[in-house]
Write a protein that holds these residues in place. Structure first.
Motif, PDB file in Angstrom:
ATOM      1  N   ILE C 122       0.830  -1.207   0.000  1.00  0.00           N
ATOM      2  CA  ILE C 122       0.000   0.000   0.000  1.00  0.00           C
ATOM      3  C   ILE C 122       0.865   1.258   0.000  1.00  0.00           C
ATOM      4  O   ILE C 122       0.647   2.184  -0.779  1.00  0.00           O
ATOM      5  CB  ILE C 122      -0.947  -0.023   1.209  1.00  0.00           C
ATOM      6  N   ALA C 123       1.867   1.280   0.882  1.00  0.00           N
ATOM      7  CA  ALA C 123       2.645   2.507   1.041  1.00  0.00           C
ATOM      8  C   ALA C 123       3.646   2.697  -0.092  1.00  0.00           C
ATOM      9  O   ALA C 123       3.771   3.787  -0.642  1.00  0.00           O
ATOM     10  CB  ALA C 123       3.363   2.491   2.390  1.00  0.00           C
ATOM     11  N   LYS C 124       4.347   1.642  -0.440  1.00  0.00           N
ATOM     12  CA  LYS C 124       5.432   1.801  -1.409  1.00  0.00           C
ATOM     13  C   LYS C 124       4.922   1.679  -2.846  1.00  0.00           C
ATOM     14  O   LYS C 124       5.333   2.433  -3.718  1.00  0.00           O
ATOM     15  CB  LYS C 124       6.508   0.735  -1.172  1.00  0.00           C
ATOM     16  N   LEU C 125       4.066   0.697  -3.090  1.00  0.00           N
ATOM     17  CA  LEU C 125       3.607   0.506  -4.464  1.00  0.00           C
ATOM     18  C   LEU C 125       2.379   1.348  -4.766  1.00  0.00           C
ATOM     19  O   LEU C 125       1.903   1.372  -5.890  1.00  0.00           O
ATOM     20  CB  LEU C 125       3.308  -0.971  -4.732  1.00  0.00           C
ATOM     21  N   LYS C 126       1.823   2.007  -3.728  1.00  0.00           N
ATOM     22  CA  LYS C 126       0.664   2.888  -3.889  1.00  0.00           C
ATOM     23  C   LYS C 126      -0.579   2.157  -4.408  1.00  0.00           C
ATOM     24  O   LYS C 126      -1.443   2.769  -5.046  1.00  0.00           O
ATOM     25  CB  LYS C 126       0.974   4.064  -4.830  1.00  0.00           C
ATOM     26  N   VAL C 127      -0.636   0.871  -4.168  1.00  0.00           N
ATOM     27  CA  VAL C 127      -1.857   0.131  -4.523  1.00  0.00           C
ATOM     28  C   VAL C 127      -2.929   0.517  -3.492  1.00  0.00           C
ATOM     29  O   VAL C 127      -2.657   0.531  -2.300  1.00  0.00           O
ATOM     30  CB  VAL C 127      -1.599  -1.391  -4.492  1.00  0.00           C
ATOM     31  N   PRO C 128      -4.146   0.851  -3.946  1.00  0.00           N
ATOM     32  CA  PRO C 128      -5.168   1.253  -2.974  1.00  0.00           C
ATOM     33  C   PRO C 128      -5.410   0.143  -1.944  1.00  0.00           C
ATOM     34  O   PRO C 128      -5.391  -1.034  -2.302  1.00  0.00           O
ATOM     35  CB  PRO C 128      -6.432   1.436  -3.828  1.00  0.00           C
ATOM     36  N   PRO C 129      -5.614   0.526  -0.683  1.00  0.00           N
ATOM     37  CA  PRO C 129      -5.779  -0.472   0.381  1.00  0.00           C
ATOM     38  C   PRO C 129      -6.855  -1.505   0.064  1.00  0.00           C
ATOM     39  O   PRO C 129      -6.704  -2.680   0.371  1.00  0.00           O
ATOM     40  CB  PRO C 129      -6.193   0.373   1.592  1.00  0.00           C
ATOM     41  N   PHE C 130      -7.926  -1.062  -0.567  1.00  0.00           N
ATOM     42  CA  PHE C 130      -9.007  -1.996  -0.864  1.00  0.00           C
ATOM     43  C   PHE C 130      -8.490  -3.143  -1.724  1.00  0.00           C
ATOM     44  O   PHE C 130      -8.757  -4.313  -1.448  1.00  0.00           O
ATOM     45  CB  PHE C 130     -10.139  -1.269  -1.588  1.00  0.00           C
ATOM     46  N   ILE C 131      -7.742  -2.804  -2.757  1.00  0.00           N
ATOM     47  CA  ILE C 131      -7.231  -3.822  -3.667  1.00  0.00           C
ATOM     48  C   ILE C 131      -6.133  -4.646  -3.005  1.00  0.00           C
ATOM     49  O   ILE C 131      -6.131  -5.875  -3.081  1.00  0.00           O
ATOM     50  CB  ILE C 131      -6.662  -3.144  -4.932  1.00  0.00           C
TER      51      ILE C 131
END
Ligand SMILES: Nc1ncnc2c1ncn2[C@@H]1O[C@H](COP(=O)(O)OP(=O)(O)OP(=O)(O)O)[C@@H](O)[C@H]1O
Ligand SMILES: Nc1ncnc2c1ncn2[C@@H]1O[C@H](COP(=O)(O)OP(=O)(O)OP(=O)(O)O)[C@@H](O)[C@H]1O
Ligand SMILES: [Mg+2]
Ligand SMILES: [Mg+2]
Lengths: 289, 510, 331, 331
Positions: C122-131
């Protein structure tokens, strides 16, 4: 006491199989003058939810409890509580590894699925590829039916290969998609065994949508499966006696409350039925809509 | 002649705050009535009552002499009352045109479909009338605060209200844009529109307003004609005392070590080969028109945005800055121009916002926070910057705009950086507090800190800077000594196309 | 979005944390009163303990979800992570035969580790938390089945394992109130989480991230690190839930867990934590979890047919939250 | 929160809708290529049609969820609402014996009606969408069981009912591509939804609400009315999904539906719609839904064991979204 209060905690609630068990229980309740409640968790993996249901049932202080354990070990402390409180427990559907239940009203699922394997082998001529669409990878009935079918094939029919076993959670739509995928991946497939009602219906849906003519063997009954067998879309199915399970469970509970002795197991039996035998009275009696 | 609108004895309280008490105000057709007061005096609250956002607790409102209830923004609109809110209220995912006509979209095919072409055409017409160079189809979220402000103004104009409230419309604007706005105001005035004008920029009041009403601490102080009242009088009505205006003293810092040096900074088209340095104890003004790239430079130095190339040296050491964390470690602090989005944790209280950049300092072994120490520090800054708040545990979003800005300033003062970049530090701050902040910046410089001040107000740049760097279109176009003239700065700052089309009538008002 | 956009004036009145707690409580109390009047069995010690026991797993999961939700994120993997941790404990204790404390540590470490991974995605790859957590939910669900061989792992060789949740340390001292250890663990986790949230830097950043992440970043804070820390902490708490459920069932049931995230998130939201982040309390979540289990238990005690239980539960959840909103407004 | 806090300058670069679509597409294409290489059965017409058919129900639900999510809300009730509508159709057609068109209208009306109720609870009572639709999910689940008598309702007396989803109007004209009607209905719904979102006032306010509800309110718009309209529209679309699933199963299965909301929301988010509202496209959602069903189908075709299917699906969902993020960043 004029009316006994009996709490049945089942493995499920919404499926037609469990509704048939409930119908049997209601029938017995009406016959013997008892009130019955019937509850079960959302899916057969929610062991802890079933514990909560059992605990709430105990708090209600019923006269007797009928219990279809998702995991018999997990229930031991609560069953002990029931015993300590003097509440008789009757197991149904599948056994409980414990000496607390006074009896068990059950079907031998392994043997039932083996029978399905025999029928499948017969219908496809003893060789070729078959597949299984089952409901649950970890529940007792799921494991027993898949094992019963697959092992029987291995032992008795070396020329038959079970190419795929997939699980659709008993959801008709998901089972439909799974059946379609299996068919498309194995164009030479000869048959599919649908290991419970939802799976079986899904398999037939998949078969119909792809205009395939494989052999389908189902499990349990219900209006849809009966209709498919009638129309020939499904070759036949194994039926247990869910109504009988429910009926016998309540009946046994009342016997226990009256102080009568019970046999250790009440085998409610299973049958293979097809278009030809469906109307036989002994079979028609155990089929449900 | 009846007043367009009359507010009589208005009172309004929030939990723990008496925002307004017995306030009177009236507006005539065709006048610009300035509403003045310190941060938190209650100006915005009074105007929110007038525009149907808040309900008043006490008092009467008369429209054309008749008592009215203004229950919702919609009702206010129907009564011909339009407002430009101090805090931008835009839908960032929608285009400029869609924002302007929200709720009143032109329709076609019997009202079933939106007529996007007509929408954009109508918007273009408004933009043209404002001499604004902006595509109606640009998403608002991608605009700078200044351009967003212009969209807000366009929106307010599109309502064709009889009463137009402007709550600090020029806070984010540069001189050219302000001049353009004044042209528009004069035009509206001539059409008989009554305008309520709120601003902390004192010179504007003289230029544009007919009457001035002053508020202090939620109370009505008085109404005076703008032409015949001296600025000093108005200020003393506002702050209850007279302010001294110290002259700029440029200290000799030529011997001081260089604190920050930027070499050949580049980032896309926004920053082109920018190099400069600041010495300890020096205040460097960074001047330029809107979109000159000053904010971009500051963000790039601070590591808020990645840079394409360039070196940053702090105290003679090259530092690799790729995140704001790195920058803060290197002793650089950055106060953003957009406090709402980049400055404040609006849902948190004042104390936590002040401590936000320095939490490590209040962390005891085991990760425990020393809330007592945080409270003391917060209270110290509340006192020092006279932040108007019921307590240090008030949520930041409930403070008036100017007081929010002070909270952000306090955050960076507490962090105690060697190099401080202030991007529009006095945006929305009242005169009294402004001179406090100037004193503060000067004191910080005197302590040996290196300070960069980005400001769109030339007098402010001139008032503070020991040296002035001027930017235009991403380039550093010149470096002027302290005390340079406005003309010199403007000369360097205008080697570009302005976003506002230069016209003759602009010069007339300016 | 909705929350921050509430009318800023009189209507969006804020009330102090302590008072809010009291208000949320009243929904719970109303339910308890109604059920007590409706059935004499409801308020009996055994049933109250059953309700608390039924709350323990969901309560612990909801506390994990609370931390994440306050940052403005979401964690859909709490349920299957719980199962994954239980399976890991099963492997350590039953397959490897290691001693009980190792199993306990393994569960919590496994949870923390998975939380670290989710947090990093979530933090580094910026993938939304939901996904990120949806993916993680599926991955863990599959891995639990793979590792366990799609069979429950029993803890019969680890005597005392069932004591973790089912034993009663309190009951051993005060026999009249045999509060199960599982419930005490829930309270302990709640206390710790509340402490972390209100008294530590981690807690402060949790709220700050949910309030305005960009502002925190521009304050020079390493937001990635803190975000990862929050997910890791939440993961560790799921590890505790894994121990609780394994102990209650004396087995690690690999297929269980999916769907539990919804109950956990529901408890959080009923407890007044805003899904848009920046606001929330552990005590609110506890009350939310209690509301859910009191409802389930009470309706069962009253022998309400199961299909109607569902209807009533849905209605009451809406009403409970609405009542809370009304009370806040009328302050 | 996170989204709105993007730096306002160059970084918050917007890419045009058309281009974004292309990007999201590439994740789908990559999957298709991999599966085509791995199995010769994958790209056969029949399998492609099977994938499309498998997308139809989830696709329609996901479109409903898209509308709601763009407003910054969430709808957890899409799955059980679909079932509820199917049951209503069953009652109308099989129990009451009314003609097919009445059943179709009834399903869509039922969905719209329930959507109206949810929307009203959210807009007027200010109950957060998560709670309102969670409650509604449970209520509808219970009601479906109650109304149907916990039994499936079959449509054997309505010949032609299965044609709604399973027949092929296209195939009747061009026999080479017997695209099932269900798929055409999905495309039709998608087209209509895209049209509403981009060309009508309802669509404009959908985006505006998600972007900054308070600003819309301050502009004098009756936000309650529009919010309710969005939920009602989404409900009507769920009614279409109800028809589709009933037609495919030739029955209304009252127990089905819960869990479908997660797949629908996943499709929406994979398709690039932001859960914080204000941004999203129908085409993105379609692609998201396709990604989900291509994955499921491909893994089944390859006979990957079920437990590993789950692991792989989870991983690919994360990777697909991450790839999308990377591509956007490197623009
Ligand atoms: N919703 C609210 N809740 C609590 N207090 C509020 C609220 N809105 C405003 N206040 C308080 O009311 C007072 C007046 O605020 P207002 O915004 O009207 O000031 P202002 O004169 O516009 O100041 P500025 O020049 O800084 O914008 C301030 O003390 C502020 O903190
Ligand atoms: N959305 C956008 N897309 C493209 N370029 C933009 C956008 N927003 C701003 N810019 C450009 O970025 C550059 C720098 O803007 P920046 O905000 O740094 O200027 P500034 O000097 O700080 O002015 P301001 O007074 O507006 O703060 C300008 O060239 C501007 O046109
Ligand atoms: Mg103000
Ligand atoms: Mg700037």
């Amino acid at each position: 006491q004029d009316s006994y209060d009996i709490a049945l905690i089942s493995k499920g609630f919404q499926h037609q199989f469990w509704q048939a068990v409930k119908a049997g229980a209601d029938k017995a309740a009406a016959e013997f003058g008892a009130t019955v409640t019937f509850e079960g968790p959302e899916t057969e993996s929610q062991v802890d939810r079933q514990m909560d249901m059992l605990a709430a049932a105990l708090s209600r202080k019923p006269d007797a409890i009928g219990f279809a354990a998702l995991d018999s070990q997990a229930a031991t402390p609560l069953l002990q509580q029931a015993k300590d409180a003097g509440i008789p427990v009757i197991a149904f559907d599948s056994g409980v590894d414990s000496d607390i239940p006074l009896t068990t009203a059950t079907t031998d699922n392994v043997a039932a699925a083996a029978l399905a394997a025999d029928k499948m082998a017969e219908l496809i001529g003893g060789e070729g590829k078959v597949a299984v669409v089952a409901h649950d990878q970890t529940s007792r009935t799921g494991i027993d039916r898949v094992d019963g079918f697959v092992n029987r094939m291995k032992e008795a029919y070396p020329k038959i290969e079970v190419v795929s076993v997939q699980y659709g959670g008993g959801d008709q739509l998901q089972s439909t998609e799974i059946a379609k995928s299996i068919l498309l991946a194995n164009p030479d497939l000869k048959g599919i065994f649908g290991a419970n009602e939802g799976s079986a219906i899904g398999v037939v849906n998949g078969k119909t949508e792809l205009n395939s003519n494989i052999v389908v063997i189902g499990f349990d009954s219900g209006a849809a499966q009966k209709g498919f067998i009638e129309s020939g879309a499904m070759a036949g199915a194994i039926t247990q006696n869910p109504v009988g399970i429910g009926y016998e469970t309540v009946k046994a509970a009342i016997s226990a409350l009256k102080g009568e002795t019970l046999p250790p197991v009440i085998d409610t039996g299973f049958y293979y039925y097809d278009k030809a035998t469906m109307a036989n009275p002994e079979i028609a009696a155990v089929l449900y809509d | 002649m009846d007043a367009l609108i009359e507010l009589i004895g208005i009172g309004k309280s929030f939990p723990g705050v008496r925002a307004l008490h017995n306030v009177n105000f009236d507006l005539q057709a065709g006048e610009v009535h300035a509403l003045m007061g310190e941060n938190g005096a209650g100006k915005s609250t009074l105007m929110k009552i007038l525009s149907g956002v808040y309900r008043r607790d006490a008092g009467d409102i008369r429209l054309d002499g008749k008592p009215v209830e203004i229950g919702s923004p919609r009702q206010a609109q129907e009564m011909g009352i339009g407002i430009i809110h101090q805090e931008l209220a835009l839908m960032r995912d929608l285009t400029a045109a869609q924002n302007i006509f929200i709720g009143r979209e032109p329709r076609q095919l019997g009202g079933w479909l939106l007529d996007e072409k007509a929408l954009n055409r109508a918007t273009q017409t408004i933009f043209d009338s404002m001499n604004l160079k902006l595509a109606p189809t640009v998403p608002v979220g991608s605009l700078t605060v200044a351009k967003q402000q212009m969209v807000e103004i366009a929106k307010a104009l599109s309502y064709r209200s009889r009463i137009l409230i402007m709550d600090e419309p020029t806070a984010a604007l540069n001189d050219a844009e302000i001049a353009e706005l004044f042209v528009i105001i004069n035009r509206l005035k001539a059409e008989g529109v009554g305008i309520v004008y709120i601003s902390h920029k004192m010179d504007e009041i003289k230029r544009i307003s007919d009457r001035v009403t002053v508020m202090r601490d939620g109370e009505y102080v008085g109404t005076v004609p703008a032409a015949t009242t001296s600025m000093e009088t108005i200020i003393s009505m506002m702050v209850g005392r007279t302010l001294s205006n110290d002259a700029l003293v440029v200290p000799n810092t030529s011997a001081a070590p260089v604190a920050l040096e930027v070499r050949n900074l580049n980032r896309g088209r926004e920053i082109r080969d920018v190099s400069f340095s600041v010495r300890q104890g020096e205040i460097l003004g960074l001047a330029g028109l809107m979109g000159a790239g000053r904010t971009e430079v500051a963000r790039a130095i601070f590591g808020a945005d990645p840079r394409d190339s360039g070196e940053i040296w702090v105290n003679g050491q090259r530092v690799g800055i790729s995140t704001p964390g790195d920058a803060v470690h290197a002793g650089i602090g950055y106060l953003s121009e957009d406090r709402k989005h980049f400055g404040l944790a609006t849902g948190m209280n004042v104390r936590n916002n002040i401590a936000l950049a320095s939490l490590a300092r209040f962390t005891r072994p085991g990760g425990l926070l020393d809330d007592g120490a945080m409270r003391k520090v917060a209270e110290r800054y509340i006192g020092q910057l006279s932040i108007k708040t019921p307590s240090d545990t008030q949520e930041a979003r409930l403070l008036s705009g100017g007081n929010q800005q002070k909270v952000v300033i306090a955050k960076w003062l507490l962090r105690d950086c060697d190099i401080l970049i202030f991007d529009e530090p006095t945006r929305g701050i009242d005169v009294g507090a402004k001179s406090e902040i100037y004193k503060l910046l000067i004191a910080l410089a005197a302590e040996g800190k290196a300070i960069i001040v980005i400001s769109s107000e030339l007098p402010e740049v001139l008032r503070l800077s020991h040296r002035i760097a001027v930017m235009c279109e991403g380039r550093l176009t010149g470096m002027l000594p302290g005390g340079a003239s406005q003309e010199e700065i403007m000369h360097l700052a205008t080697q570009r196309q302005s976003s506002v089309i230069e016209t003759t009538n602009q010069r007339k008002t300016a | 979005m909705t929350d921050t956009a509430l009318p800023a004036g009189k209507r969006g009145v804020r009330i102090s944390g302590a008072f809010h707690r009291l208000l949320a409580f009243s929904g719970l109390i109303a339910l308890v009163v109604v059920f007590s009047l409706a059935s004499p069995n409801f308020m009996q010690t055994q049933n109250v303990l059953a309700i608390l026991q039924a709350t323990s797993v969901n309560g612990v999961l909801a506390i994990a979800a609370t931390l994440v939700i306050i940052t403005g994120g979401i964690d859909l993997s709490v349920g299957t992570l719980m199962t994954f941790c239980a399976v890991i404990t099963g492997v350590v204790l039953t397959y490897f035969g290691l001693p009980l404390p190792v199993g306990i540590v393994a569960s919590i470490l496994a949870g923390t580790g998975v939380g670290l991974v989710s947090g990093t995605i979530i933090a580094k790859l910026k993938v939304p938390p939901f996904i990120a957590t949806l993916g993680m939910m599926l991955i863990l669900k599959g891995l639990s089945l793979v590792i366990s061989g799609t069979k429950p792992i029993y803890f019969n060789d680890t005597p005392g394992f069932t004591q973790i949740a089912q034993g009663s340390f309190v009951g051993a001292i005060i026999p009249a109130i045999p509060v199960p250890n599982g419930v005490m663990i829930l309270f302990l986790v709640a206390g710790l989480a509340a402490f972390v949230l209100t008294k530590t830097a981690l807690g402060r950043y949790t709220f700050a991230l949910g309030s305005n992440e960009e502002a925190v970043r521009l304050s020079g804070v390493n937001i990635d690190r803190w975000k990862i820390a929050v997910y890791a902490t939440a993961g560790g708490i799921c590890g505790v839930a894994g121990l609780l459920i394994a102990s209650r069932l004396n087995s690690a049931q690999p297929a269980l867990g999916q769907g539990y995230e919804l109950d956990a998130i529901a408890a959080v939201v009923i407890g007044g934590t805003s899904l848009s982040g920046g606001r929330g309390t552990v005590i609110g979540t506890l009350i939310g979890a209690l509301i859910i289990s009191v409802l389930a238990n009470g309706l069962r005690i009253l022998s309400v047919p199961q299909e109607w239980q569902t209807v009533v539960t849905g209605t009451i959840i809406i009403l409970a939250v609405y009542a809370d909103i009304l009370r806040r407004r009328n302050l």
